[in-house]
Design an enzyme around this catalytic site. Sequence first.
Site, PDB file in Angstrom:
ATOM      1  CG  LEU A  77      -1.899  -1.188   1.327  1.00  0.00           C
ATOM      2  CD1 LEU A  77      -2.570  -1.216   2.699  1.00  0.00           C
ATOM      3  CD2 LEU A  77      -2.954  -1.070   0.228  1.00  0.00           C
ATOM      4  CE  LYS A 100      11.965  13.929   0.245  1.00  0.00           C
ATOM      5  NZ  LYS A 100      11.099  14.090  -0.912  1.00  0.00           N
ATOM      6  CB  ALA A 111      15.995  22.790 -13.132  1.00  0.00           C
ATOM      7  CB  ILE A 126      11.538  14.764  -9.643  1.00  0.00           C
ATOM      8  CG1 ILE A 126      10.173  14.480  -9.028  1.00  0.00           C
ATOM      9  CG2 ILE A 126      12.299  13.467  -9.931  1.00  0.00           C
ATOM     10  CD1 ILE A 126       9.281  13.567  -9.840  1.00  0.00           C
ATOM     11  CB  ALA A 178      13.051  15.091 -13.354  1.00  0.00           C
ATOM     12  N   GLY A 230       8.142  16.366 -15.391  1.00  0.00           N
ATOM     13  CA  GLY A 230       6.742  16.471 -14.988  1.00  0.00           C
ATOM     14  C   GLY A 230       6.048  15.120 -14.954  1.00  0.00           C
ATOM     15  CG  HIS A 239      17.096  32.817  21.781  1.00  0.00           C
ATOM     16  ND1 HIS A 239      17.530  33.172  20.527  1.00  0.00           N
ATOM     17  CD2 HIS A 239      18.196  32.787  22.573  1.00  0.00           C
ATOM     18  CE1 HIS A 239      18.833  33.359  20.557  1.00  0.00           C
ATOM     19  NE2 HIS A 239      19.266  33.126  21.789  1.00  0.00           N
TER      20      HIS A 239
HETATM   21  P1  NAI Z   1       8.258  19.733 -12.552  1.00  0.00           P
HETATM   22  O1  NAI Z   1       7.048  20.099 -13.311  1.00  0.00           O
HETATM   23  O2  NAI Z   1       8.427  20.192 -11.152  1.00  0.00           O
HETATM   24  O3  NAI Z   1       9.561  20.203 -13.373  1.00  0.00           O
HETATM   25  C1  NAI Z   1       9.803  19.809 -14.704  1.00  0.00           C
HETATM   26  C2  NAI Z   1      10.885  20.691 -15.311  1.00  0.00           C
HETATM   27  O4  NAI Z   1      11.274  20.138 -16.567  1.00  0.00           O
HETATM   28  C3  NAI Z   1      10.414  22.104 -15.578  1.00  0.00           C
HETATM   29  O5  NAI Z   1      11.332  23.005 -15.005  1.00  0.00           O
HETATM   30  C4  NAI Z   1      10.399  22.187 -17.117  1.00  0.00           C
HETATM   31  O6  NAI Z   1      10.668  23.485 -17.593  1.00  0.00           O
HETATM   32  C5  NAI Z   1      11.495  21.195 -17.489  1.00  0.00           C
HETATM   33  N1  NAI Z   1      11.389  20.663 -18.875  1.00  0.00           N
HETATM   34  C6  NAI Z   1      10.273  20.217 -19.493  1.00  0.00           C
HETATM   35  N2  NAI Z   1      10.568  19.817 -20.756  1.00  0.00           N
HETATM   36  C7  NAI Z   1      11.899  19.989 -20.942  1.00  0.00           C
HETATM   37  C8  NAI Z   1      12.810  19.764 -22.030  1.00  0.00           C
HETATM   38  N3  NAI Z   1      12.412  19.255 -23.208  1.00  0.00           N
HETATM   39  N4  NAI Z   1      14.123  20.074 -21.867  1.00  0.00           N
HETATM   40  C9  NAI Z   1      14.553  20.579 -20.677  1.00  0.00           C
HETATM   41  N5  NAI Z   1      13.746  20.822 -19.628  1.00  0.00           N
HETATM   42  C10 NAI Z   1      12.429  20.523 -19.731  1.00  0.00           C
HETATM   43  O7  NAI Z   1       8.315  18.133 -12.649  1.00  0.00           O
HETATM   44  P2  NAI Z   1       9.029  17.025 -11.775  1.00  0.00           P
HETATM   45  O8  NAI Z   1      10.235  17.556 -11.084  1.00  0.00           O
HETATM   46  O9  NAI Z   1       9.191  15.876 -12.701  1.00  0.00           O
HETATM   47  O10 NAI Z   1       7.963  16.679 -10.669  1.00  0.00           O
HETATM   48  C11 NAI Z   1       6.702  16.123 -11.028  1.00  0.00           C
HETATM   49  C12 NAI Z   1       5.662  16.414  -9.986  1.00  0.00           C
HETATM   50  O11 NAI Z   1       5.927  15.732  -8.784  1.00  0.00           O
HETATM   51  C13 NAI Z   1       5.565  17.893  -9.681  1.00  0.00           C
HETATM   52  O12 NAI Z   1       4.232  18.269  -9.716  1.00  0.00           O
HETATM   53  C14 NAI Z   1       6.121  17.994  -8.293  1.00  0.00           C
HETATM   54  O13 NAI Z   1       5.484  19.018  -7.548  1.00  0.00           O
HETATM   55  C15 NAI Z   1       5.854  16.618  -7.699  1.00  0.00           C
HETATM   56  N6  NAI Z   1       6.863  16.306  -6.696  1.00  0.00           N
HETATM   57  C16 NAI Z   1       6.874  16.968  -5.523  1.00  0.00           C
HETATM   58  C17 NAI Z   1       7.863  16.754  -4.590  1.00  0.00           C
HETATM   59  C18 NAI Z   1       7.869  17.543  -3.334  1.00  0.00           C
HETATM   60  O14 NAI Z   1       6.858  18.141  -3.010  1.00  0.00           O
HETATM   61  N7  NAI Z   1       8.978  17.620  -2.607  1.00  0.00           N
HETATM   62  C19 NAI Z   1       8.912  15.771  -4.813  1.00  0.00           C
HETATM   63  C20 NAI Z   1       8.817  15.141  -6.078  1.00  0.00           C
HETATM   64  C21 NAI Z   1       7.816  15.402  -6.980  1.00  0.00           C
END
Ligand code: NAI
Length: 462
Positions: free
Chosen positions: A38, A51, A177, A180, A266, A268, A441
């Site tokens: 799960l 983490k 960037a 993830i 990474a 999206g 503090h």
């Molecule tokens: P993201 O949407 O955060 O970032 C994707 C990045 O890839 C963007 O900066 C975009 O401009 C870039 N990109 C897209 N196409 C590209 C290309 N052809 N060439 C170069 N760069 C390109 O997606 P990510 O990091 O994969 O995360 C997915 C989801 O998972 C997000 O919604 C995120 O919030 C969630 N997540 C949240 C975490 C947390 O809250 N700590 C941890 C891991 C994931």
Amino acid sequence: MASYDVIVIGSGPGGYVCAIRCAQLGLKTACVEGRETLGGTCLNVGCIPSKALLHASHMLHEAEHNFTRMGLKGKSPSVDWKEMLAYKDDVIGQNTKGIEFLFKKNKVDWIKGWATVPGAGKVKVGDEIHEAKNIVIASGSEASSLPGVEIDEKVVVTSTGALDLPKIPKKMVVIGAGVIGLEMGSVYARLGTEVTVVEYLDQITPGMDGEVCKTFQRMLKKQGLNFIMGAAVQGVEPLKTKAKVNYKLRKDDSEATIDADVVLVATGRKPFTDGLGLDALGVETEERGQIRTDSHWATNVPGIHAIGDAITGPMLAHKAEDEGMAVAEVIAGKAGHVNYGVIPSVIYTHPEVAAVGKTEEQLKEEGRAFKVGKFSFMGNGRAKAVFSGDGFVKILADKQSDRILGAHIIGPAAGDLIHEVCVAMEFGAAAQDLALTCHAHPTYSEAVREAALACGDGAIHA
Ligand code: NAI
């Protein structure tokens, strides 16, 4: 065949929380999960395992860089990758078994297998059809790739593969960037991998406060991450044990190539709803495949609800959890509510980055009059004692009413500090309310109070 008040499809943070709350509200509930364990992506191949690796690699970084500064001498630890992965797997196991225990405790039935929805009120798992007055789809999301990029989870990986590499790569290219890319990129950079992040935009972590992004990128560069910004990845050529990443620089259309032992894609995630049979049922979706819901998480088909990554909004575990609880309340005839204006987001790098509410950029775009209270962790004794003076807290408040509109933190324990601002925002507090609250503090949280003071007559230690 069994008959339920609610069947939840998917046991990630949205689904399992929803199922538990439904049961607590007296509804006969089952949760369908096809994985062996799960907890969905978050517990099995996402938030939790990452983490563990972030923690282990941070400990190594501390030993290598900060121990001698505190008079702790001796050899730095060496990395046993297999054992580090075993530690991570143990953490996963403890958490996923925890959910199993909670299901038993709350009398939620776990229906094992992959579900389809042959009709409203029906959930099919294997050969069995179960009846449900209400169905909640909490099927989550999956990594979305790019055209010309084929994922094999060995050389070209998503976050799932990156959490289980057979060895620590020498060179890694991270495409994107976002959260993830930077979390996993940090892990491997600390473990000695040469990490290059290729990002389409000119700024990392799009959507975050601009000033935070700049500071964050500077810090990551100092930690050894390389960045190629404004570069659109065109494709990845697999070469047996390596891969070539082809990209085009947006400023001049010049093309270049970079090679790596491992490429982390990474860029999206997208809703994971394939195979549920929703099309045949006529469940409406949004442009990008998310299930369309109303303000009570109901789809257009009576009796079918949807929550979490499968619908619109930030793809965050805690957003899904809140929706899970709220939809359970709605189904039970109560008033479920999620305040989408106060959903924190956290990046678990070192230092952490956290945000809630509006950014300066958003407020400017809205033409709103606001003030900025900022405080550097350099003025925080506790942070300085642990080499964490780099970073700041920024609070944005309405110019007239002083009501808090947003907060952005980069620094030690940012992911925990953000929550006092979240609570304040839920109560419609003014920056002065935070400023007048006694903070112990020496704690990092004093920096939040100082930023709130900076919205008024000024911080003390600035
Ligand atoms: P993201 O949407 O955060 O970032 C994707 C990045 O890839 C963007 O900066 C975009 O401009 C870039 N990109 C897209 N196409 C590209 C290309 N052809 N060439 C170069 N760069 C390109 O997606 P990510 O990091 O994969 O995360 C997915 C989801 O998972 C997000 O919604 C995120 O919030 C969630 N997540 C949240 C975490 C947390 O809250 N700590 C941890 C891991 C994931």
